[in-house]
Write a protein that holds these residues in place. Sequence first.
Motif, PDB file in Angstrom:
ATOM      1  N   UNK A 134      57.439 -24.607  69.714  1.00 18.67           N
ATOM      2  CA  UNK A 134      56.165 -24.745  70.412  1.00 18.67           C
ATOM      3  C   UNK A 134      55.218 -25.570  69.562  1.00 18.67           C
ATOM      4  N   UNK A 135      54.319 -26.319  70.222  1.00 26.62           N
ATOM      5  CA  UNK A 135      53.268 -27.063  69.532  1.00 26.62           C
ATOM      6  C   UNK A 135      51.943 -26.325  69.706  1.00 26.62           C
ATOM      7  N   UNK A 136      51.133 -26.307  68.658  1.00 24.41           N
ATOM      8  CA  UNK A 136      49.956 -25.439  68.628  1.00 24.41           C
ATOM      9  C   UNK A 136      48.677 -26.055  69.168  1.00 24.41           C
ATOM     10  N   UNK A 137      48.622 -26.309  70.454  1.00 17.28           N
ATOM     11  CA  UNK A 137      47.363 -26.702  71.079  1.00 17.28           C
ATOM     12  C   UNK A 137      46.593 -25.421  71.440  1.00 17.28           C
ATOM     13  N   UNK A 138      45.824 -24.916  70.488  1.00 18.13           N
ATOM     14  CA  UNK A 138      45.249 -23.577  70.624  1.00 18.13           C
ATOM     15  C   UNK A 138      44.215 -23.450  71.732  1.00 18.13           C
ATOM     16  N   UNK A 139      43.545 -24.561  72.124  1.00 19.91           N
ATOM     17  CA  UNK A 139      42.491 -24.423  73.122  1.00 19.91           C
ATOM     18  C   UNK A 139      43.021 -24.022  74.492  1.00 19.91           C
ATOM     19  N   UNK A 140      44.313 -24.218  74.729  1.00 21.94           N
ATOM     20  CA  UNK A 140      44.912 -23.686  75.958  1.00 21.94           C
ATOM     21  C   UNK A 140      44.716 -22.169  76.052  1.00 21.94           C
ATOM     22  N   UNK A 141      44.629 -21.520  74.886  1.00 25.45           N
ATOM     23  CA  UNK A 141      44.604 -20.052  74.844  1.00 25.45           C
ATOM     24  C   UNK A 141      43.199 -19.467  74.871  1.00 25.45           C
ATOM     25  N   UNK A 142      42.165 -20.293  74.987  1.00 20.23           N
ATOM     26  CA  UNK A 142      40.827 -19.755  75.237  1.00 20.23           C
ATOM     27  C   UNK A 142      40.833 -19.170  76.646  1.00 20.23           C
ATOM     28  N   UNK A 148      40.236 -21.486  84.001  1.00 18.72           N
ATOM     29  CA  UNK A 148      39.946 -22.784  84.607  1.00 18.72           C
ATOM     30  C   UNK A 148      41.205 -23.357  85.257  1.00 18.72           C
ATOM     31  N   UNK A 149      42.319 -23.298  84.545  1.00 12.17           N
ATOM     32  CA  UNK A 149      43.595 -23.778  85.081  1.00 12.17           C
ATOM     33  C   UNK A 149      43.981 -22.993  86.337  1.00 12.17           C
ATOM     34  N   UNK A 150      43.788 -21.678  86.299  1.00 14.83           N
ATOM     35  CA  UNK A 150      44.136 -20.854  87.455  1.00 14.83           C
ATOM     36  C   UNK A 150      43.301 -21.216  88.672  1.00 14.83           C
ATOM     37  N   UNK A 201      43.155 -34.438  75.565  1.00 19.82           N
ATOM     38  CA  UNK A 201      44.250 -34.946  76.399  1.00 19.82           C
ATOM     39  C   UNK A 201      45.103 -33.785  76.877  1.00 19.82           C
ATOM     40  N   UNK A 202      45.533 -32.937  75.950  1.00 26.06           N
ATOM     41  CA  UNK A 202      46.363 -31.792  76.344  1.00 26.06           C
ATOM     42  C   UNK A 202      45.615 -30.835  77.254  1.00 26.06           C
ATOM     43  N   UNK A 203      44.359 -30.538  76.901  1.00 20.69           N
ATOM     44  CA  UNK A 203      43.594 -29.547  77.666  1.00 20.69           C
ATOM     45  C   UNK A 203      43.406 -29.992  79.113  1.00 20.69           C
ATOM     46  N   UNK A 204      43.051 -31.249  79.332  1.00 24.27           N
ATOM     47  CA  UNK A 204      42.804 -31.703  80.705  1.00 24.27           C
ATOM     48  C   UNK A 204      44.090 -31.777  81.519  1.00 24.27           C
ATOM     49  N   UNK A 205      45.191 -32.173  80.870  1.00 27.47           N
ATOM     50  CA  UNK A 205      46.465 -32.186  81.595  1.00 27.47           C
ATOM     51  C   UNK A 205      46.910 -30.761  81.918  1.00 27.47           C
ATOM     52  N   UNK A 206      46.692 -29.845  80.999  1.00 32.78           N
ATOM     53  CA  UNK A 206      47.021 -28.436  81.217  1.00 32.78           C
ATOM     54  C   UNK A 206      46.213 -27.856  82.370  1.00 32.78           C
ATOM     55  N   UNK A 207      44.918 -28.114  82.379  1.00 31.73           N
ATOM     56  CA  UNK A 207      44.038 -27.541  83.404  1.00 31.73           C
ATOM     57  C   UNK A 207      44.316 -28.128  84.780  1.00 31.73           C
ATOM     58  N   UNK A 208      44.485 -29.434  84.865  1.00 33.91           N
ATOM     59  CA  UNK A 208      44.641 -30.089  86.175  1.00 33.91           C
ATOM     60  C   UNK A 208      46.066 -30.064  86.695  1.00 33.91           C
ATOM     61  N   UNK A 209      47.053 -29.910  85.805  1.00 33.95           N
ATOM     62  CA  UNK A 209      48.443 -30.038  86.224  1.00 33.95           C
ATOM     63  C   UNK A 209      48.833 -31.481  86.475  1.00 33.95           C
TER      64      UNK A 209
END
Length: 406
Positions: A134-142, A148-150, A201-209
């Motif tokens: 796993x790569x540690x993009x921690x802001x996904x876990x806020x 927001x993603x949901x 970059x990761x956060x916005x792709x994670x949130x929007x899909x």
Amino acid sequence: MSTTDKELRVGMVGYAFMGAAHSQAWRTVNRVYDLPARARMALICGRDTAKVADAADRLGWDAYTTDWRDLINRDDIDVVDICTPGDSHAEIALAALAAGKHVLCEKPLANTVAEARAMTAAADAARTTGVRSMCGFNYRRVPAVTMMRQMVADGRLGVIRHVRAVYLQDWIVDPQFPLVWRLQKDRAGSGALGDIGAHIIDLTQFVTGQRISGVSAVTETFVKERPLPAGSSGLAATVDGGSSADGNGTGPVTVDDAAVFVARLDGGALATYEASRFATGRKNALRVEINGSLGTVVFDLERLNELEFYDATRPAVEQGFNRILVTEGEHPYMSAWWPPGHIIGYEHSFTHEMRDFIEAVATGVDPTPSFADALQVQLVLDAVARSAELGSSWAEVAPALTAAAV
């Protein structure tokens, strides 16, 4: 505490900023969440014997070593946690995966696309034998970000049309700030772009899909020469790995200080991104706004327990931005923490990261973001750099050539 007797023995390489954040999370995670395995902080690694010995005692590790190869070769280590500068990520991760160790690697995954591809291929191969990475993009876990993603996935925003993301800091505004490793391309890969731009970059792709498919970018290095740090190593290493005995002299800054780019996402949304370490007065200001046909949602890291939500489906007389306090037990990750209204902080994102990683490894599930997900972020970083080098011309994001969920 977890009721299981299963133990994951963790070896961590690096003990500075990220090492301290990860250590706090490893210490805390099993005291907060009931998980199918317990993390044991078995071994920490650093190059300086005195400093790593102090870090082991201060951060709560059982033992220490000055050779990461020794850490990987030990039979009593199950997980390798990589918290070093980017120039060593690939070498350590590839060796750990080959040795059958589960790997958690800090972001960005690597310094180059070639390294990230090699790491992803190794992770894919290791997965067939039950080894997870796993790569540690921690802001996904806020919790607010996960919520927001949901909301986006549930259709609360309708069709996503705009994404705006900024990540601003000011810690190198002073031109006399020394030439630390984060200002050297051979150590860090890039500057603000990879350091903090990778997060948004990761956060916005994670949130929007949605994934970034192409970019037009500009980068700038405002201070091109900086003083050599006096008698230092590690975080303050000079370009050639040495240092100035008395701090005299200067060396070239070889990374960007700021990066700005527009992007198109593969679901049709238009996006703007700004990453700067020269935003005077901004200490760690990350903000993301998503505009859709049915509403808007906003996240601000300086108010990380909150979301702003505009619901355009409500009657006109009731419309307006509403503040959602993301502290209820029903909110993501929050059931193990405090009563509603009792806020959490930055460090909790790492505890949530370790929770998800332990759960995935212990149950035989692939954790996210995977190395393939992180490779995709690396490909965006590469496209931004290529566009900037070519006078902001449009640059398509290269295909990852591997399957992964955002």
